[in-house]
Design a protein around this motif. Structure first.
Motif, mmCIF file in Angstrom:
data_model
loop_
_atom_site.group_PDB
_atom_site.id
_atom_site.type_symbol
_atom_site.label_atom_id
_atom_site.label_comp_id
_atom_site.label_asym_id
_atom_site.label_seq_id
_atom_site.Cartn_x
_atom_site.Cartn_y
_atom_site.Cartn_z
ATOM 1 N N GLN A 239 -16.456 -2.448 -38.124
ATOM 2 C CA GLN A 239 -17.687 -3.140 -38.464
ATOM 3 C C GLN A 239 -18.655 -3.107 -37.283
ATOM 4 O OE1 GLN A 239 -17.664 -3.950 -41.758
ATOM 5 N NE2 GLN A 239 -15.612 -3.064 -41.540
ATOM 6 N N PRO A 240 -19.918 -3.437 -37.482
ATOM 7 C CA PRO A 240 -20.874 -3.477 -36.366
ATOM 8 C C PRO A 240 -20.374 -4.384 -35.238
ATOM 9 C CG PRO A 240 -22.033 -3.656 -38.457
ATOM 10 C CD PRO A 240 -20.570 -3.693 -38.781
ATOM 11 N N ASP A 241 -20.479 -3.900 -33.990
ATOM 12 C CA ASP A 241 -19.970 -4.620 -32.811
ATOM 13 C C ASP A 241 -18.483 -4.938 -32.945
ATOM 14 O OD1 ASP A 241 -22.548 -4.702 -31.652
ATOM 15 O OD2 ASP A 241 -23.046 -6.449 -32.878
ATOM 16 N N GLY A 242 -17.755 -4.086 -33.671
ATOM 17 C CA GLY A 242 -16.356 -4.368 -33.959
ATOM 18 C C GLY A 242 -15.471 -4.435 -32.736
ATOM 19 N N SER A 243 -15.699 -3.551 -31.750
ATOM 20 C CA SER A 243 -14.805 -3.499 -30.594
ATOM 21 C C SER A 243 -14.840 -4.793 -29.789
ATOM 22 C CB SER A 243 -15.156 -2.315 -29.700
ATOM 23 O OG SER A 243 -16.495 -2.418 -29.241
ATOM 24 N N SER A 244 -16.008 -5.399 -29.658
ATOM 25 C CA SER A 244 -16.094 -6.680 -28.949
ATOM 26 C C SER A 244 -15.713 -7.839 -29.852
ATOM 27 C CB SER A 244 -17.512 -6.901 -28.403
ATOM 28 O OG SER A 244 -18.458 -6.906 -29.465
ATOM 29 N N ARG A 245 -16.020 -7.720 -31.145
ATOM 30 C CA ARG A 245 -15.721 -8.812 -32.080
ATOM 31 C C ARG A 245 -14.226 -9.029 -32.231
ATOM 32 N NH1 ARG A 245 -16.007 -13.360 -33.470
ATOM 33 N NH2 ARG A 245 -16.165 -14.031 -35.630
ATOM 34 N N ILE A 246 -13.443 -7.945 -32.287
ATOM 35 C CA ILE A 246 -12.008 -8.145 -32.482
ATOM 36 C C ILE A 246 -11.374 -8.829 -31.272
ATOM 37 C CG2 ILE A 246 -11.698 -6.276 -34.154
ATOM 38 C CD1 ILE A 246 -10.584 -4.553 -31.879
ATOM 39 N N LYS A 247 -11.929 -8.633 -30.084
ATOM 40 C CA LYS A 247 -11.402 -9.334 -28.912
ATOM 41 C C LYS A 247 -11.699 -10.822 -28.995
ATOM 42 C CE LYS A 247 -11.385 -5.440 -25.670
ATOM 43 N NZ LYS A 247 -11.950 -4.389 -26.533
ATOM 44 N N GLU A 248 -12.853 -11.178 -29.529
ATOM 45 C CA GLU A 248 -13.172 -12.594 -29.735
ATOM 46 C C GLU A 248 -12.234 -13.211 -30.774
ATOM 47 O OE1 GLU A 248 -17.218 -12.742 -30.944
ATOM 48 O OE2 GLU A 248 -17.988 -11.930 -29.047
ATOM 49 N N ILE A 249 -11.942 -12.449 -31.831
ATOM 50 C CA ILE A 249 -11.063 -12.945 -32.891
ATOM 51 C C ILE A 249 -9.658 -13.167 -32.354
ATOM 52 C CG2 ILE A 249 -9.939 -12.313 -35.071
ATOM 53 C CD1 ILE A 249 -12.592 -10.869 -35.804
ATOM 54 N N ARG A 250 -9.128 -12.198 -31.584
ATOM 55 C CA ARG A 250 -7.770 -12.349 -31.042
ATOM 56 C C ARG A 250 -7.694 -13.523 -30.074
ATOM 57 N NH1 ARG A 250 -9.456 -11.307 -26.290
ATOM 58 N NH2 ARG A 250 -8.592 -9.736 -24.865
ATOM 59 N N ALA A 251 -8.822 -13.905 -29.483
ATOM 60 C CA ALA A 251 -8.816 -15.026 -28.540
ATOM 61 C C ALA A 251 -8.875 -16.379 -29.245
ATOM 62 C CB ALA A 251 -10.004 -14.900 -27.576
ATOM 63 N N GLU A 252 -9.508 -16.449 -30.418
ATOM 64 C CA GLU A 252 -9.825 -17.746 -31.008
ATOM 65 C C GLU A 252 -8.964 -18.153 -32.202
ATOM 66 O OE1 GLU A 252 -11.873 -19.958 -29.790
ATOM 67 O OE2 GLU A 252 -12.285 -18.607 -28.116
ATOM 68 N N GLU A 253 -8.397 -17.203 -32.927
ATOM 69 C CA GLU A 253 -7.795 -17.543 -34.219
ATOM 70 C C GLU A 253 -6.276 -17.683 -34.151
ATOM 71 O OE1 GLU A 253 -9.883 -18.273 -36.381
ATOM 72 O OE2 GLU A 253 -11.701 -17.172 -35.866
ATOM 73 N N ARG A 254 -5.732 -18.300 -35.200
ATOM 74 C CA ARG A 254 -4.316 -18.263 -35.519
ATOM 75 C C ARG A 254 -4.210 -17.621 -36.890
ATOM 76 N NH1 ARG A 254 -1.924 -23.927 -35.439
ATOM 77 N NH2 ARG A 254 -3.570 -24.421 -33.941
ATOM 78 N N GLU B 145 2.822 -19.241 -35.050
ATOM 79 C CA GLU B 145 1.521 -19.423 -35.696
ATOM 80 C C GLU B 145 0.627 -18.188 -35.620
ATOM 81 O OE1 GLU B 145 1.467 -21.856 -37.702
ATOM 82 O OE2 GLU B 145 0.336 -23.497 -36.787
ATOM 83 N N THR B 146 1.026 -17.172 -34.834
ATOM 84 C CA THR B 146 0.182 -15.976 -34.689
ATOM 85 C C THR B 146 0.969 -14.691 -34.936
ATOM 86 O OG1 THR B 146 0.625 -15.880 -32.303
ATOM 87 C CG2 THR B 146 -1.332 -17.112 -33.000
ATOM 88 N N LYS B 147 2.020 -14.740 -35.734
ATOM 89 C CA LYS B 147 2.880 -13.568 -35.937
ATOM 90 C C LYS B 147 2.097 -12.366 -36.466
ATOM 91 C CE LYS B 147 6.880 -11.395 -36.474
ATOM 92 N NZ LYS B 147 7.690 -10.964 -35.321
ATOM 93 N N ILE B 148 1.284 -12.565 -37.481
ATOM 94 C CA ILE B 148 0.525 -11.463 -38.081
ATOM 95 C C ILE B 148 -0.502 -10.920 -37.095
ATOM 96 C CG2 ILE B 148 -1.170 -10.883 -39.877
ATOM 97 C CD1 ILE B 148 0.356 -12.801 -41.732
ATOM 98 N N MET B 149 -1.236 -11.821 -36.460
ATOM 99 C CA MET B 149 -2.239 -11.386 -35.495
ATOM 100 C C MET B 149 -1.613 -10.674 -34.301
ATOM 101 S SD MET B 149 -4.952 -14.517 -35.225
ATOM 102 C CE MET B 149 -5.949 -13.581 -34.056
ATOM 103 N N ASN B 150 -0.565 -11.265 -33.759
ATOM 104 C CA ASN B 150 0.075 -10.732 -32.555
ATOM 105 C C ASN B 150 0.639 -9.335 -32.792
ATOM 106 O OD1 ASN B 150 1.297 -10.544 -30.027
ATOM 107 N ND2 ASN B 150 2.137 -12.613 -30.098
ATOM 108 N N GLU B 151 1.390 -9.176 -33.890
ATOM 109 C CA GLU B 151 1.964 -7.857 -34.188
ATOM 110 C C GLU B 151 0.872 -6.878 -34.611
ATOM 111 O OE1 GLU B 151 4.686 -7.129 -33.221
ATOM 112 O OE2 GLU B 151 6.038 -8.844 -33.326
ATOM 113 N N GLY B 152 -0.117 -7.363 -35.333
ATOM 114 C CA GLY B 152 -1.221 -6.488 -35.726
ATOM 115 C C GLY B 152 -2.009 -5.991 -34.530
#
Length: 433
Positions: free
Chosen positions: A292-307, A231-238
């Protein structure tokens, strides 16, 4: 290894770990193992596990991959990494030094993703992974060597369970229930806790011996372990590709190593002709979001929450669709026809069709509905995509093997309600519903 030693790998791994500490990544303890290409073929066939139960499908996967590799039809993965604590990863002995450095950095990206993404945190126990697979392997080998059971009976149940393995809960493990709650459930109804878990329902209610029930539950438990990865192939490899790129650019590699790194990286994240490269899509999306603004912290939130599905629906915008040259198509006879391109009008359609096809999105959902006079009634959750009839007929035969009686599957074909009915002697009929 040629041209470098294990001490070279230890040196660069130490450098990477220093950068990990300052990058904000949160990883399990990492263990690496160097292996030959023959070892890598074996690990690939057995999903990377140091111990796994025997089944002919794993041997088939090994022989297929070995043949393709020998005829240069496919390459082997640079690495293989396991969601476990400590995290285990295998590196190919034949890799160049640069490639080993890149893959080690890539592995730490996967490691961080495994530890922090909610699907893995909710549905897997990384500290028990290796022990779980070993215990399953030991139990199945005991059944195989039991003179009253033997390999043929074991294979029959495993074949059926493998065929149905993704017809289980796609939303995590169900809560435990008490014997009292079980006793209150009506025998001919499907309890809510199993409404989206056909394999679990068959394991619990099918006419199975205890050892057969155990086999089905083993396949189900291992499937639940792998579902977050699917369920996270794209996110995980990305995510792993994004971080290997960031980390290696901070390593101050010698010029010759840095040039090879750029070449290798571009090979990993290049677009593929005629199909999606998850490394390419994931890397480009995280790279874009990080700017994007606050991108470095935002991408960590995205990797934690999404599929993958929610990741694409929320963050694949028109600008990215156009940059990635995405489009949707359909097959008409011998022709492939473009339906939509990612312009101002069609990009949302392209995004939505893409999102619906990732992860388990291309696997039909079959649910148990009720038991009618001993027959198990199933329903295909129709979403506009029809079942492939030949596969559907074989599927109900496998359901029968685990249920132990007649099986009826309701579905829709050509806009009409149909019933795929499998009798106890495995004669399958297509009827009007």
């Amino acid at each position: 290894m040629t041209g470098y030693s294990s001490k070279d790998l230890e040196f660069w791994n130490g450098k990477i770990e220093e950068l990990i500490k300052t990058s904000g990544l949160d990883c399990y303890e990492q263990h690496f193992s160097i292996c030959t290409y023959e070892d890598m073929l074996c690990y690939e066939a057995y999903a990377g596990m140091p111990s796994h139960y025997p089944h002919w499908s794993f041997g088939k996967a090994y022989e297929r991959q070995k043949t393709f590799y020998q005829y240069n039809l496919v390459g082997l993965p640079y690495e293989m990494v396991i969601n476990s604590d400590p995290c285990l990863a295998y590196l190919m002995r034949d890799n160049t030094l640069t490639l080993q450095i890149l893959t080690m950095a890539h592995v730490y990206g996967h490691n961080d993703f495994f530890k922090n993404n909610r699907l893995f945190k909710r549905d897997t126990r990384a500290e028990l992974t290796v022990e779980m697979f070993k215990a399953h392997a030991d139990r199945i080998r005991e059944y195989i060597h039991d003179p009253f059971i033997g390999p043929e009976k074991v294979e029959r149940i495993l074949d059926a369970a493998h065929a149905l393995r993704y017809q289980t809960s796609r939303h995590g493990l169900h809560k435990s229930f008490t014997r009292q709650e079980f006793s209150k459930e009506q025998p001919n109804t499907v309890p809510e806790r199993l409404a989206d878990d056909l394999l679990g329902y068959l394991a619990e209610r099918g006419k199975l011996a205890e050892w057969e029930r155990d086999l089905v539950n083993i396949v189900r438990q291992e499937t639940l372990y792998f579902i977050p990865q699917i369920e996270t192939k794209i996110m995980n490899e990305g995510w792993a590709s994004y971080w290997h790129y960031q980390l290696l650019n901070q390593l101050n590699l010698p010029t010759e190593l840095h040039l090879e790194f750029l070449q290798r990286h571009n090979l990993v994240v290049r677009p593929f002709e005629g199909r999606i490269n998850p490394y390419f899509i994931g890397f480009k999306m995280f790279e874009y979001l990080a700017k994007q603004p606050d991108g470095s912290s935002r991408i960590k939130e995205i990797r934690a929450e999404e599929r993958d599905q929610s990741f694409l629906r929320r963050y694949l915008n028109q600008e990215l669709c156009e940059e990635l040259h995405l489009f949707s198509y359909q097959v008409r006879g011998n022709d492939i026809v473009v339906k939509e391109v990612a312009d101002e009008v069609g990009w949302q359609t392209v995004r939505d069709e893409f999102a619906s096809s990732v992860g388990l999105g291309n696997i039909p959902v079959i649910k148990p509905v009720e038991v009618d006079k001993g027959a198990l009634i199933l329903e295909h959750v129709y979403d506009g995509r029809e079942l492939e009839l030949n596969y559907a007929k074989e599927t109900v035969k496998y359901v029968l093997d685990l249920w132990g009686g007649k099986v009826d599957l309701r579905t829709t074909l050509n806009g009409r309600s149909k019933l795929i009915s499998c009798s106890e002697n495995k004669i399958v009929l297509l009827l009007d519903s």
